[in-house]
Design a protein around this motif. Structure first.
Motif, short mmCIF file in Angstrom:
data_model
loop_
_atom_site.label_atom_id
_atom_site.label_comp_id
_atom_site.label_asym_id
_atom_site.label_seq_id
_atom_site.Cartn_x
_atom_site.Cartn_y
_atom_site.Cartn_z
N TRP A 106 -73.37 53.61 27.76
CA TRP A 106 -73.15 51.79 27.59
C TRP A 106 -71.96 51.79 26.68
O TRP A 106 -71.87 52.16 25.38
CB TRP A 106 -74.65 51.57 26.94
CG TRP A 106 -74.71 50.38 26.69
CD1 TRP A 106 -73.88 49.07 27.08
CD2 TRP A 106 -75.76 49.61 25.93
NE1 TRP A 106 -74.22 47.94 26.55
CE2 TRP A 106 -75.45 48.20 25.90
CE3 TRP A 106 -76.83 50.26 25.12
CZ2 TRP A 106 -76.35 47.47 25.04
CZ3 TRP A 106 -77.77 49.26 24.39
CH2 TRP A 106 -77.46 47.98 24.26
N PHE A 107 -70.90 50.83 27.12
CA PHE A 107 -69.74 50.67 26.35
C PHE A 107 -69.67 49.26 25.95
O PHE A 107 -69.79 48.45 26.59
CB PHE A 107 -68.46 50.93 27.27
CG PHE A 107 -68.55 52.46 27.51
CD1 PHE A 107 -67.75 53.45 26.97
CD2 PHE A 107 -69.05 52.95 28.80
CE1 PHE A 107 -67.54 54.77 27.19
CE2 PHE A 107 -68.87 54.47 29.00
CZ PHE A 107 -68.17 55.42 28.17
N ARG A 108 -68.82 49.25 24.62
CA ARG A 108 -68.40 47.70 24.18
C ARG A 108 -66.98 47.89 23.86
O ARG A 108 -66.67 48.78 23.05
CB ARG A 108 -69.20 47.03 23.39
CG ARG A 108 -70.49 46.33 23.80
CD ARG A 108 -71.27 45.50 22.98
NE ARG A 108 -72.40 45.10 23.74
CZ ARG A 108 -73.42 44.53 22.88
NH1 ARG A 108 -73.44 44.41 21.74
NH2 ARG A 108 -74.56 44.29 23.47
N MET A 109 -66.04 47.00 24.54
CA MET A 109 -64.64 47.08 24.07
C MET A 109 -64.17 45.91 23.48
O MET A 109 -64.53 44.80 24.14
CB MET A 109 -63.63 47.84 25.11
CG MET A 109 -64.43 48.96 25.65
SD MET A 109 -63.59 49.21 27.51
CE MET A 109 -64.83 50.44 28.15
N LEU A 110 -63.42 45.70 22.59
CA LEU A 110 -62.68 44.35 22.17
C LEU A 110 -61.39 44.04 22.50
O LEU A 110 -60.62 44.99 22.48
CB LEU A 110 -62.86 44.54 20.57
CG LEU A 110 -64.18 44.74 19.97
CD1 LEU A 110 -64.26 44.42 18.47
CD2 LEU A 110 -65.37 43.85 20.53
N PHE B 156 -71.22 48.57 16.99
CA PHE B 156 -70.17 49.53 16.31
C PHE B 156 -70.61 50.26 15.14
O PHE B 156 -71.67 49.75 14.45
CB PHE B 156 -68.88 48.40 15.84
CG PHE B 156 -68.29 48.02 17.24
CD1 PHE B 156 -67.22 48.56 17.65
CD2 PHE B 156 -68.74 46.83 17.94
CE1 PHE B 156 -66.45 48.55 18.83
CE2 PHE B 156 -68.04 46.47 19.11
CZ PHE B 156 -66.87 47.05 19.35
N PRO B 157 -70.15 51.19 15.13
CA PRO B 157 -70.45 52.10 13.77
C PRO B 157 -70.15 51.50 12.47
O PRO B 157 -69.56 50.60 12.36
CB PRO B 157 -69.90 53.40 13.89
CG PRO B 157 -68.41 53.30 14.88
CD PRO B 157 -69.09 52.08 15.63
N SER C 241 -66.93 46.12 9.69
CA SER C 241 -66.39 44.95 8.93
C SER C 241 -64.84 44.85 9.64
O SER C 241 -64.30 43.61 9.55
CB SER C 241 -66.08 45.41 7.28
OG SER C 241 -65.37 46.58 7.10
N LYS C 242 -64.34 45.87 10.04
CA LYS C 242 -63.21 45.65 10.70
C LYS C 242 -63.34 44.74 12.09
O LYS C 242 -62.36 43.92 12.42
CB LYS C 242 -62.45 47.02 11.52
CG LYS C 242 -62.06 47.92 10.36
CD LYS C 242 -61.42 49.11 11.04
CE LYS C 242 -61.82 50.54 10.38
NZ LYS C 242 -61.89 51.65 11.12
N VAL C 243 -64.47 44.84 12.72
CA VAL C 243 -64.84 44.08 13.73
C VAL C 243 -64.78 42.54 13.32
O VAL C 243 -64.17 41.49 13.91
CB VAL C 243 -65.94 44.26 14.54
CG1 VAL C 243 -66.30 43.28 15.49
CG2 VAL C 243 -65.99 45.59 14.90
N MET D 139 -69.34 53.51 22.14
CA MET D 139 -70.29 53.98 23.14
C MET D 139 -71.63 54.39 22.73
O MET D 139 -71.70 55.00 21.78
CB MET D 139 -69.56 55.06 23.94
CG MET D 139 -70.08 55.34 25.27
SD MET D 139 -71.26 56.69 25.40
CE MET D 139 -70.47 58.15 25.10
N HIS D 140 -72.79 54.02 23.52
CA HIS D 140 -74.06 54.49 23.11
C HIS D 140 -74.63 55.10 24.31
O HIS D 140 -74.30 54.87 25.41
CB HIS D 140 -75.03 53.14 22.83
CG HIS D 140 -74.90 52.55 21.61
ND1 HIS D 140 -75.65 51.87 20.62
CD2 HIS D 140 -73.58 52.50 20.74
CE1 HIS D 140 -75.26 51.43 19.86
NE2 HIS D 140 -73.77 51.69 19.73
N ASP D 141 -75.20 56.21 24.26
CA ASP D 141 -75.82 57.18 25.12
C ASP D 141 -77.37 56.71 25.14
O ASP D 141 -78.20 57.44 24.01
CB ASP D 141 -75.64 58.51 25.06
CG ASP D 141 -75.77 59.31 26.21
OD1 ASP D 141 -77.00 58.84 26.88
OD2 ASP D 141 -74.98 60.07 26.52
#
Ligand code: FAD
Length: 516
Positions: free
Chosen positions: A247-251, A293-294, A299-301, A348-350
């Protein structure tokens, strides 16, 4: 003496005013409560009408928390023949009460209730999930939650193929609307994955229907907003249940790059393609959920959203059984290398297939614990043609939503393939000649104080689309003017109203939709 007379007159006048006020109050409370005492079901029907205040209060509210519609009573059917007897009686006697099936009452504006009528609590007909011997379909009682369909079918290694984001909604309620989510681009909405239904019409007839048998009823009921009958059983298409999901998330900061990648992913073939695709919008005036996100990147996001004002989140998933199969690594590499998200902003989460599909429940639990679940939900769900998605983005996301004082809740935006809808069904999508349509979900949470502002923002969005000639269709809405319903159903309106005459001529069913 005269003064005493005047005092006496004043006192009489005061008494009269008090009496008139009391009479007005009494008569209006009578009008309201008279709805509650009218229905008297004959003993021969063998049905218990529940009228205790807590049952009535629960059936008067819904997830939207915006309207209160009070029924006279609720029945908890023990079989479909209970519903049939109720509707047969309502259709044939000189009674005037109407009937609404209610799944979870996750509607937004009273669509599952009925003023002064009878609510049929479909959760009393639930949890009956029978997988066929060949495991190609399951027969499911209509009050069953999708999460329970998933649990029961997965025990046999199979699963439905298309899903809504949230699984704690009933099979019958979802099929009456459509059922959309991130698997629709490949497998169609939930209504496209039904082989057969048992339905009790507004005349009380119990009919089995399918594309071959009573097809008019079958196509009418799917996406039919509860207007033609109460679904009691649905035969749902099954396939192999995968074990896990990547499972992915991309910005993205660029809208065109974001939608281009989304559209590419929904056009890819099954083997290397993804199994799920959606998208979200983060706005600097709203809540930015960085939890996917990790911790080191969160904070970067947040900074990224502050810097750009709007950030787009592409969300996708690939299912698998065996992590050692080369195809899985190939897909993951391909995703990472070929998409134009902002470098470094991918997570990504598995997770297990079950946890992936049931992901919104985690959010529900969080919101419930904060007391933020049972609040007003002025949600706006739309389909937008692909050719106008940039105009929609500029006019709505940038010019309206981003300029709101505060936004709360989720904003979803993702494309899906139009050819996965069957036009014979009642469900509506834009009547345009385009292959791709966008699903928009502006899922805001309000307080009683912010509700009017949010509702006026929704009205502004609709007005903008109308004025700009963007041919949207709304989903899960309730119109209050007949001309809006006629416009909504467009070329299908004639068939829709003919089906009403045919299956529910006394217009008993789901009056909370306000169509007839
Ligand atoms: P209800 O609200 O009880 O009923 C909906 C309508 O169907 C009413 O008119 C009712 O009278 C009628 N009805 C109910 N049962 C039957 C029956 N057996 N036969 C005939 N008519 C019936 N939808 C999506 O498509 N995709 C999503 O991703 C999605 N996510 C959601 C997330 C959340 C948190 C929530 C609250 C809702 C979401 N929904 C989504 C909306 C959902 O599809 C609707 O709420 C839908 O109405 C199903 O809810 P329900 O079972 O409670 O139906």
């Amino acid at each position: 003496e005269r003064e005493r007379e005047r005092d006496q007159e004043m006192a009489n006048l005061g008494l009269m005013i008090t009496l008139i006020t009391v009479l007005i109050c009494l008569s209006s409370s009578f009008t309201k409560s008279s709805k509650g005492i009218k229905i008297d079901l004959p003993k021969s029907l063998n049905l218990t009408l529940l009228t205790n205040p807590s049952t009535i209060s629960a059936a008067s509210q819904d997830f939207g928390n915006i309207t209160t519609v009070t029924p006279s009573g609720v029945i908890c059917p023990s079989s479909s023949s209970d519903i049939s007897r109720l509707l047969h009686y309502a259709a044939n006697e000189k009674t005037t009460f109407q009937v609404a099936a209610r799944g979870q009452g996750h509607s937004l504006n009273g669509q599952a209730s009925v003023s002064g009528g009878v609510v049929v609590n479909m959760t009393c007909l639930a949890d009956d999930v029978v997988v066929s011997k060949d495991k190609k379909y399951a027969d499911v009682a209509a009050g069953t939650l999708w999460v329970d369909v998933l649990k029961k079918t997965a025990e046999e290694g199979v699963s439905p193929v298309s899903w809504t984001d949230y699984l704690h909604i009933s099979v019958g309620g979802t099929l009456s609307n459509g059922g959309i989510g991130g698997q629709v681009f490949r497998n169609g909405p939930l209504i496209s994955n039904v082989l057969e239904l048992d339905v009790i019409t507004g005349k009380g007839e119990m009919l089995t229907c399918s594309p071959k048998l009573n097809s008019e009823l079958f196509y009418g009921v799917l996406g039919g907003l509860g207007q033609f009958g109460i679904i009691t059983r649905a035969r749902i298409v099954l396939d192999h249940a995968p074990k896990r999901a990547k499972w992915f998330r991309m910005l993205y900061s660029d809208f065109t790059a974001f939608t281009k990648d989304q559209e590419r992913l929904i056009s890819m073939a099954n083997d290397i393609g993804v199994d799920y695709l959606e998208g979200q919008i983060f706005m600097s005036n709203g809540v930015v959920d960085t939890s996917f996100f990790p911790p080191s990147d969160q904070s970067k996001v947040t900074d990224l959203v502050k810097k750009h004002g709007i950030i787009y989140v592409l969300e996708t998933a690939k299912y698998y059984d065996d992590p050692n199969l080369p195809i899985i690594r190939e897909v993951v590499d391909k995703l990472k290398q070929s998409l134009s998200y902002l470098p470094g902003f991918i997570s990504m989460h598995d997770v297990s297939y079950f946890d992936f599909l049931n992901r919104v429940q985690v959010e529900e639990n969080k919101l419930r614990s904060l007391g933020l679940w049972e609040v007003p939900h002025p949600w706006l769900n739309l389909y937008v043609p692909k050719s106008r998605i940039l105009d929609f983005h500029n006019g709505v996301v940038k010019d309206i939503l981003l300029k709101q004082k505060t936004a709360s809740g989720l904003a979803l935006l993702y494309p899906t393939n139009r050819n996965k809808w069957d036009n014979r069904m009642s469900a509506m999508i834009p009547e345009i000649d385009e292959d791709v349509i966008y699903v928009i979900g502006l899922l805001q949470s309000a307080t009683p104080q912010t509700l009017p502002e949010m509702e006026s923002v929704n009205a502004k969005i609709i007005r903008f689309c109308k004025d700009s000639g963007i041919k949207i269709k709304q989903y899960l809405m309730r119109y209050t003017r007949k001309e809006d319903w006629i416009e909504h159903f467009g070329s299908k309106w004639n068939d829709f109203s003919k089906r009403k005459e045919l299956f529910d001529p006394k217009k008993l069913l789901s009056p909370g939709q306000d169509i007839f």
